[in-house]
Every structure is written in structure tokens, then in C-alpha cells.
Design a protein around this motif. Structure first.
Motif, PDB file in Angstrom:
ATOM      1  N   THR A 101      56.724 -47.393  13.235  1.00 17.46           N
ATOM      2  CA  THR A 101      55.438 -46.759  13.511  1.00 17.46           C
ATOM      3  C   THR A 101      54.282 -47.650  13.077  1.00 17.46           C
ATOM      4  O   THR A 101      53.254 -47.710  13.755  1.00 17.46           O
ATOM      5  CB  THR A 101      55.363 -45.384  12.824  1.00 17.46           C
ATOM      6  OG1 THR A 101      56.477 -44.601  13.274  1.00 17.46           O
ATOM      7  CG2 THR A 101      54.093 -44.659  13.159  1.00 17.46           C
ATOM      8  N   GLY A 102      54.450 -48.357  11.966  1.00 13.44           N
ATOM      9  CA  GLY A 102      53.411 -49.289  11.516  1.00 13.44           C
ATOM     10  C   GLY A 102      53.122 -50.364  12.542  1.00 13.44           C
ATOM     11  O   GLY A 102      51.964 -50.712  12.795  1.00 13.44           O
ATOM     12  N   ALA A 103      54.174 -50.881  13.160  1.00 13.45           N
ATOM     13  CA  ALA A 103      53.991 -51.896  14.207  1.00 13.45           C
ATOM     14  C   ALA A 103      53.255 -51.303  15.405  1.00 13.45           C
ATOM     15  O   ALA A 103      52.394 -51.962  16.007  1.00 13.45           O
ATOM     16  CB  ALA A 103      55.346 -52.461  14.628  1.00 13.45           C
ATOM     17  N   ILE A 104      53.555 -50.066  15.743  1.00 13.52           N
ATOM     18  CA  ILE A 104      52.884 -49.414  16.863  1.00 13.52           C
ATOM     19  C   ILE A 104      51.420 -49.136  16.527  1.00 13.52           C
ATOM     20  O   ILE A 104      50.526 -49.368  17.342  1.00 13.52           O
ATOM     21  CB  ILE A 104      53.629 -48.120  17.259  1.00 13.52           C
ATOM     22  CG1 ILE A 104      54.962 -48.508  17.881  1.00 13.52           C
ATOM     23  CG2 ILE A 104      52.801 -47.255  18.194  1.00 13.52           C
ATOM     24  CD1 ILE A 104      55.943 -47.395  18.022  1.00 13.52           C
ATOM     25  N   VAL A 105      51.175 -48.675  15.309  1.00 12.01           N
ATOM     26  CA  VAL A 105      49.807 -48.386  14.873  1.00 12.01           C
ATOM     27  C   VAL A 105      48.954 -49.652  14.896  1.00 12.01           C
ATOM     28  O   VAL A 105      47.772 -49.590  15.240  1.00 12.01           O
ATOM     29  CB  VAL A 105      49.824 -47.748  13.461  1.00 12.01           C
ATOM     30  CG1 VAL A 105      48.456 -47.768  12.818  1.00 12.01           C
ATOM     31  CG2 VAL A 105      50.367 -46.330  13.536  1.00 12.01           C
ATOM     32  N   ASP A 106      49.547 -50.779  14.551  1.00 13.19           N
ATOM     33  CA  ASP A 106      48.814 -52.049  14.549  1.00 13.19           C
ATOM     34  C   ASP A 106      48.536 -52.574  15.956  1.00 13.19           C
ATOM     35  O   ASP A 106      47.756 -53.500  16.127  1.00 13.19           O
ATOM     36  CB  ASP A 106      49.569 -53.109  13.749  1.00 13.19           C
ATOM     37  CG  ASP A 106      49.500 -52.861  12.252  1.00 13.19           C
ATOM     38  OD1 ASP A 106      48.601 -52.100  11.817  1.00 13.19           O
ATOM     39  OD2 ASP A 106      50.346 -53.406  11.516  1.00 13.19           O
ATOM     40  N   GLY A 107      49.169 -51.989  16.949  1.00 11.38           N
ATOM     41  CA  GLY A 107      48.957 -52.392  18.333  1.00 11.38           C
ATOM     42  C   GLY A 107      47.839 -51.596  18.977  1.00 11.38           C
ATOM     43  O   GLY A 107      47.101 -50.854  18.315  1.00 11.38           O
ATOM     44  N   PRO A 108      47.725 -51.701  20.287  1.00 12.22           N
ATOM     45  CA  PRO A 108      46.636 -51.009  20.991  1.00 12.22           C
ATOM     46  C   PRO A 108      46.730 -49.483  20.950  1.00 12.22           C
ATOM     47  O   PRO A 108      45.725 -48.801  21.120  1.00 12.22           O
ATOM     48  CB  PRO A 108      46.750 -51.531  22.426  1.00 12.22           C
ATOM     49  CG  PRO A 108      48.071 -52.189  22.533  1.00 12.22           C
ATOM     50  CD  PRO A 108      48.528 -52.533  21.159  1.00 12.22           C
ATOM     51  N   ALA A 109      47.908 -48.931  20.706  1.00 13.80           N
ATOM     52  CA  ALA A 109      48.064 -47.469  20.691  1.00 13.80           C
ATOM     53  C   ALA A 109      47.429 -46.835  19.459  1.00 13.80           C
ATOM     54  O   ALA A 109      47.084 -45.651  19.483  1.00 13.80           O
ATOM     55  CB  ALA A 109      49.538 -47.093  20.766  1.00 13.80           C
ATOM     56  N   GLY A 110      47.277 -47.590  18.383  1.00 12.59           N
ATOM     57  CA  GLY A 110      46.645 -47.084  17.174  1.00 12.59           C
ATOM     58  C   GLY A 110      47.373 -45.915  16.551  1.00 12.59           C
ATOM     59  O   GLY A 110      48.570 -45.700  16.785  1.00 12.59           O
ATOM     60  N   ALA A 111      46.644 -45.139  15.760  1.00 14.24           N
ATOM     61  CA  ALA A 111      47.230 -44.015  15.037  1.00 14.24           C
ATOM     62  C   ALA A 111      47.823 -42.981  15.983  1.00 14.24           C
ATOM     63  O   ALA A 111      48.893 -42.429  15.716  1.00 14.24           O
ATOM     64  CB  ALA A 111      46.182 -43.368  14.141  1.00 14.24           C
ATOM     65  N   VAL A 112      47.160 -42.725  17.089  1.00 14.48           N
ATOM     66  CA  VAL A 112      47.673 -41.733  18.045  1.00 14.48           C
ATOM     67  C   VAL A 112      49.049 -42.156  18.560  1.00 14.48           C
ATOM     68  O   VAL A 112      49.966 -41.335  18.657  1.00 14.48           O
ATOM     69  CB  VAL A 112      46.679 -41.523  19.214  1.00 14.48           C
ATOM     70  CG1 VAL A 112      47.310 -40.717  20.333  1.00 14.48           C
ATOM     71  CG2 VAL A 112      45.431 -40.811  18.706  1.00 14.48           C
ATOM     72  N   GLY A 113      49.224 -43.431  18.845  1.00 18.33           N
ATOM     73  CA  GLY A 113      50.532 -43.926  19.279  1.00 18.33           C
ATOM     74  C   GLY A 113      51.588 -43.718  18.209  1.00 18.33           C
ATOM     75  O   GLY A 113      52.719 -43.320  18.496  1.00 18.33           O
ATOM     76  N   GLY A 114      51.210 -43.954  16.959  1.00 21.37           N
ATOM     77  CA  GLY A 114      52.142 -43.728  15.855  1.00 21.37           C
ATOM     78  C   GLY A 114      52.526 -42.265  15.736  1.00 21.37           C
ATOM     79  O   GLY A 114      53.698 -41.931  15.525  1.00 21.37           O
ATOM     80  N   PHE A 115      51.552 -41.381  15.888  1.00 23.62           N
ATOM     81  CA  PHE A 115      51.841 -39.946  15.822  1.00 23.62           C
ATOM     82  C   PHE A 115      52.793 -39.530  16.938  1.00 23.62           C
ATOM     83  O   PHE A 115      53.707 -38.733  16.730  1.00 23.62           O
ATOM     84  CB  PHE A 115      50.547 -39.129  15.929  1.00 23.62           C
ATOM     85  CG  PHE A 115      49.599 -39.285  14.769  1.00 23.62           C
ATOM     86  CD1 PHE A 115      50.005 -39.780  13.535  1.00 23.62           C
ATOM     87  CD2 PHE A 115      48.276 -38.917  14.916  1.00 23.62           C
ATOM     88  CE1 PHE A 115      49.117 -39.911  12.474  1.00 23.62           C
ATOM     89  CE2 PHE A 115      47.375 -39.029  13.858  1.00 23.62           C
ATOM     90  CZ  PHE A 115      47.798 -39.537  12.636  1.00 23.62           C
ATOM     91  N   LEU A 116      52.588 -40.083  18.126  1.00 20.59           N
ATOM     92  CA  LEU A 116      53.445 -39.727  19.264  1.00 20.59           C
ATOM     93  C   LEU A 116      54.873 -40.243  19.080  1.00 20.59           C
ATOM     94  O   LEU A 116      55.832 -39.577  19.490  1.00 20.59           O
ATOM     95  CB  LEU A 116      52.828 -40.219  20.566  1.00 20.59           C
ATOM     96  CG  LEU A 116      51.520 -39.509  20.951  1.00 20.59           C
ATOM     97  CD1 LEU A 116      50.922 -40.136  22.207  1.00 20.59           C
ATOM     98  CD2 LEU A 116      51.735 -38.005  21.129  1.00 20.59           C
ATOM     99  N   VAL A 117      55.014 -41.395  18.459  1.00 15.34           N
ATOM    100  CA  VAL A 117      56.359 -41.908  18.165  1.00 15.34           C
ATOM    101  C   VAL A 117      57.059 -40.971  17.174  1.00 15.34           C
ATOM    102  O   VAL A 117      58.249 -40.667  17.323  1.00 15.34           O
ATOM    103  CB  VAL A 117      56.301 -43.353  17.621  1.00 15.34           C
ATOM    104  CG1 VAL A 117      57.630 -43.780  17.024  1.00 15.34           C
ATOM    105  CG2 VAL A 117      55.896 -44.306  18.725  1.00 15.34           C
ATOM    106  N   CYS A 118      56.323 -40.512  16.178  1.00 10.02           N
ATOM    107  CA  CYS A 118      56.888 -39.547  15.222  1.00 10.02           C
ATOM    108  C   CYS A 118      57.311 -38.265  15.938  1.00 10.02           C
ATOM    109  O   CYS A 118      58.381 -37.713  15.661  1.00 10.02           O
ATOM    110  CB  CYS A 118      55.871 -39.227  14.134  1.00 10.02           C
ATOM    111  SG  CYS A 118      55.528 -40.591  13.022  1.00 10.02           S
TER     112      CYS A 118
END
Length: 177
Positions: free
Chosen positions: A124-141
């Protein structure tokens, strides 16, 4: 949560992150006390499935939060799933593992939970650091919790070695000597 606060709260991000984690924890603690005080007749396997599905919905709701104040409210509600889910996991372990191996079984449960949490944090940290940001991390969770709910609902996955009636019977009342 830290990435969300950084995206929405600027210089206050560190303080806001602490508050967000605290309200999430308070939701979990309050629900854990409430959940544990009830005598549930629903089978543990079904309880875990529903709790994991609720966790998935909660994570998805994080992604819809427009600011940290709204996220805080959502965190209280979604945090309410954490302690009950952990309680049900422990209850299932007590029913699935042979009594002579219960301590080892709980150790493995904790090891697997924490290892997967660490792996999930890294991904999730890698996703958050990308263009998806925090919202992308939340969606992965949310997707991971949904996958866990589907797996938990799969017949035989949670109780492969014990008859289902042993695993799904209502919990015994707590007896303290």
C-alpha cells in the motif's frame, strides 16, 4: 492515513495523523467491549465473513472522505470492526486447533496477521507514493479485505480439520476460575 493527512492537512499532517489513528483505535476498543459482552448465536465462520466484508466497506468509505474530519468519523465506524474480527479469529482458532497445540496455534495466528499487515503496508505504501495517492491505498485495503471475506465464506476454508458443527456452535460462556 498519514498520506491522506499529508494530502489534506499540510503542516498539521503529523498531528492529524495521530488523531485519526486514535479515533480508529477508540472505535475498535468500544466495539470490542460491546461485541464481547454479547452472546452471539451466529456461527463464528459467518461472523468473520460479515466482519471482513464490513472492513472492506469501511476501507472503501475511507476513499470517499473529502477531508480529515469526515475521515475521522468514518474511522470510528470502520474501526468498530477490528476488535470483533480479532476476537472471532481467536475463537475460531480455539475451535480448530487441537487443545495440545493451542498456544502454538495462537502464535501462528499472530505471526500471520502481523506478517500480512506488514506486507500490506509495504504494498500500500508503494501505491500511495504513486499517482493513486492515499485513495488508491485505501482502495487496495478494501480489495484485500473483500478477498479475505470471500475466502472466509468459502466452504471448508476456516475449518478444514474439524466438523463444521464443532466450529460453528455458539461460543461457550467465559468461565474464570
Amino acid at each position: 492515513m498519514a498520506a491522506f493527512a499529508a494530502e489534506h492537512d499540510g503542516d498539521r499532517a503529523e498531528a492529524v495523523t495521530g488523531v485519526l489513528i486514535a479515533v480508529w483505535s477508540l472505535g475498535s476498543a468500544a466495539a470490542g467491549l460491546w461485541y464481547g459482552a454479547r452472546n452471539w448465536q451466529t456461527p463464528l465462520t459467518r461472523q468473520l465473513t460479515w466482519l471482513l466484508a464490513g472492513l472492506s466497506v469501511g476501507y472503501a468509505a475511507w476513499a470517499l472522505s473529502p477531508n480529515s474530519t469526515v475521515l475521522g468519523g468514518v474511522l470510528v465506524l470502520s474501526g468498530a470492526v477490528i476488535a470483533p474480527a480479532m476476537t472471532v479469529q481467536a475463537g475460531l482458532m480455539a475451535r480448530i486447533a487441537p487443545a495440545s497445540m493451542l498456544t502454538e496455534a495462537y502464535t501462528w495466528l499472530t505471526t500471520v496477521n502481523l506478517s500480512l499487515a506488514a506486507l500490506g503496508s509495504a504494498v500500500t505504501g508503494a501505491i500511495v507514493d504513486g499517482p493513486a495517492g492515499a485513495v488508491g491505498g485505501f482502495l487496495v485495503c478494501a480489495a484485500a479485505a473483500a478477498a479475505a471475506a470471500v475466502l472466509a465464506a468459502w466452504p471448508g476454508v476456516l475449518a478444514p480439520r474439524r466438523p463444521r458443527d464443532v466450529v460453528d456452535r455458539p461460543a461457550d460462556p467465559l468461565r474464570v476460575p
